[in-house]
Motif scaffolding. Sequence first.
Motif, PDB file in Angstrom:
ATOM      1  N   PHE A  34      -0.654   4.691  -0.470  1.00  0.00           N
ATOM      2  CA  PHE A  34      -1.462   5.691   0.224  1.00  0.00           C
ATOM      3  C   PHE A  34      -2.820   5.072   0.524  1.00  0.00           C
ATOM      4  CE2 PHE A  34       1.356   8.063  -2.598  1.00  0.00           C
ATOM      5  CZ  PHE A  34       1.981   8.903  -1.698  1.00  0.00           C
ATOM      6  N   GLY A  35      -3.262   5.129   1.747  1.00  0.00           N
ATOM      7  CA  GLY A  35      -4.569   4.586   2.060  1.00  0.00           C
ATOM      8  C   GLY A  35      -4.712   4.203   3.517  1.00  0.00           C
ATOM      9  N   VAL A  36      -5.690   3.332   3.761  1.00  0.00           N
ATOM     10  CA  VAL A  36      -6.048   2.941   5.119  1.00  0.00           C
ATOM     11  C   VAL A  36      -6.127   1.418   5.188  1.00  0.00           C
ATOM     12  CG1 VAL A  36      -7.872   3.053   6.867  1.00  0.00           C
ATOM     13  CG2 VAL A  36      -7.402   5.047   5.427  1.00  0.00           C
ATOM     14  N   LEU A  66       0.835  -1.195   0.000  1.00  0.00           N
ATOM     15  CA  LEU A  66       0.000   0.000   0.000  1.00  0.00           C
ATOM     16  C   LEU A  66       0.876   1.252   0.000  1.00  0.00           C
ATOM     17  CD1 LEU A  66      -2.976   0.943   0.211  1.00  0.00           C
ATOM     18  CD2 LEU A  66      -2.623   1.066   2.677  1.00  0.00           C
ATOM     19  N   ILE A  83      -8.741  -2.970   3.177  1.00  0.00           N
ATOM     20  CA  ILE A  83      -7.745  -2.066   2.610  1.00  0.00           C
ATOM     21  C   ILE A  83      -8.460  -1.065   1.720  1.00  0.00           C
ATOM     22  CG2 ILE A  83      -5.676  -1.884   1.193  1.00  0.00           C
ATOM     23  CD1 ILE A  83      -5.236  -4.909   1.859  1.00  0.00           C
ATOM     24  N   THR A  84      -8.262   0.218   2.005  1.00  0.00           N
ATOM     25  CA  THR A  84      -8.801   1.282   1.169  1.00  0.00           C
ATOM     26  C   THR A  84      -7.615   2.029   0.594  1.00  0.00           C
ATOM     27  OG1 THR A  84     -10.700   1.498   2.638  1.00  0.00           O
ATOM     28  CG2 THR A  84     -10.285   3.314   1.104  1.00  0.00           C
ATOM     29  N   GLU A  85      -7.465   1.963  -0.706  1.00  0.00           N
ATOM     30  CA  GLU A  85      -6.328   2.605  -1.365  1.00  0.00           C
ATOM     31  C   GLU A  85      -6.790   3.914  -2.000  1.00  0.00           C
ATOM     32  OE1 GLU A  85      -2.832   1.640  -4.607  1.00  0.00           O
ATOM     33  OE2 GLU A  85      -4.324   0.144  -4.170  1.00  0.00           O
ATOM     34  N   LYS A  86      -5.957   4.927  -1.833  1.00  0.00           N
ATOM     35  CA  LYS A  86      -6.243   6.222  -2.451  1.00  0.00           C
ATOM     36  C   LYS A  86      -5.311   6.420  -3.630  1.00  0.00           C
ATOM     37  CE  LYS A  86      -7.690   8.294   1.851  1.00  0.00           C
ATOM     38  NZ  LYS A  86      -9.004   8.842   1.660  1.00  0.00           N
ATOM     39  N   ARG A  87      -5.869   6.885  -4.705  1.00  0.00           N
ATOM     40  CA  ARG A  87      -5.075   7.208  -5.899  1.00  0.00           C
ATOM     41  C   ARG A  87      -5.379   8.627  -6.294  1.00  0.00           C
ATOM     42  NH1 ARG A  87      -5.160   1.765  -9.606  1.00  0.00           N
ATOM     43  NH2 ARG A  87      -4.654   0.361  -7.892  1.00  0.00           N
TER      44      ARG A  87
END
Length: 55
Positions: A31-33, A29, A48-52
Motif C-alpha cells: 500500500f502506498g505511492v 509495495l 516510494i511512500t509506504e503506508k502501514r
Amino acid sequence: MTGVDEKITKLVPKLSEPLLQVVEAIDRLRFGVIQLTVHDGKLVQLEITEKRRFS
C-alpha cells in the motif's frame, strides 16, 4: 540481487536498471505511492511512500 530481480530479468533481459528498480518497487509495495521524476525524458528519481495501517 533478489529473487524478484532474477525473475524479472529472465522475463525481460534488456530492461534498464532504472526500470528494473521501478518494477521491483511495485512488486514489494503493498500500500502506498511510487513517484517517478523525469528530466529530459530520462528517469532520474524514484520515491516510494509506504503506508502501514494498524487495526
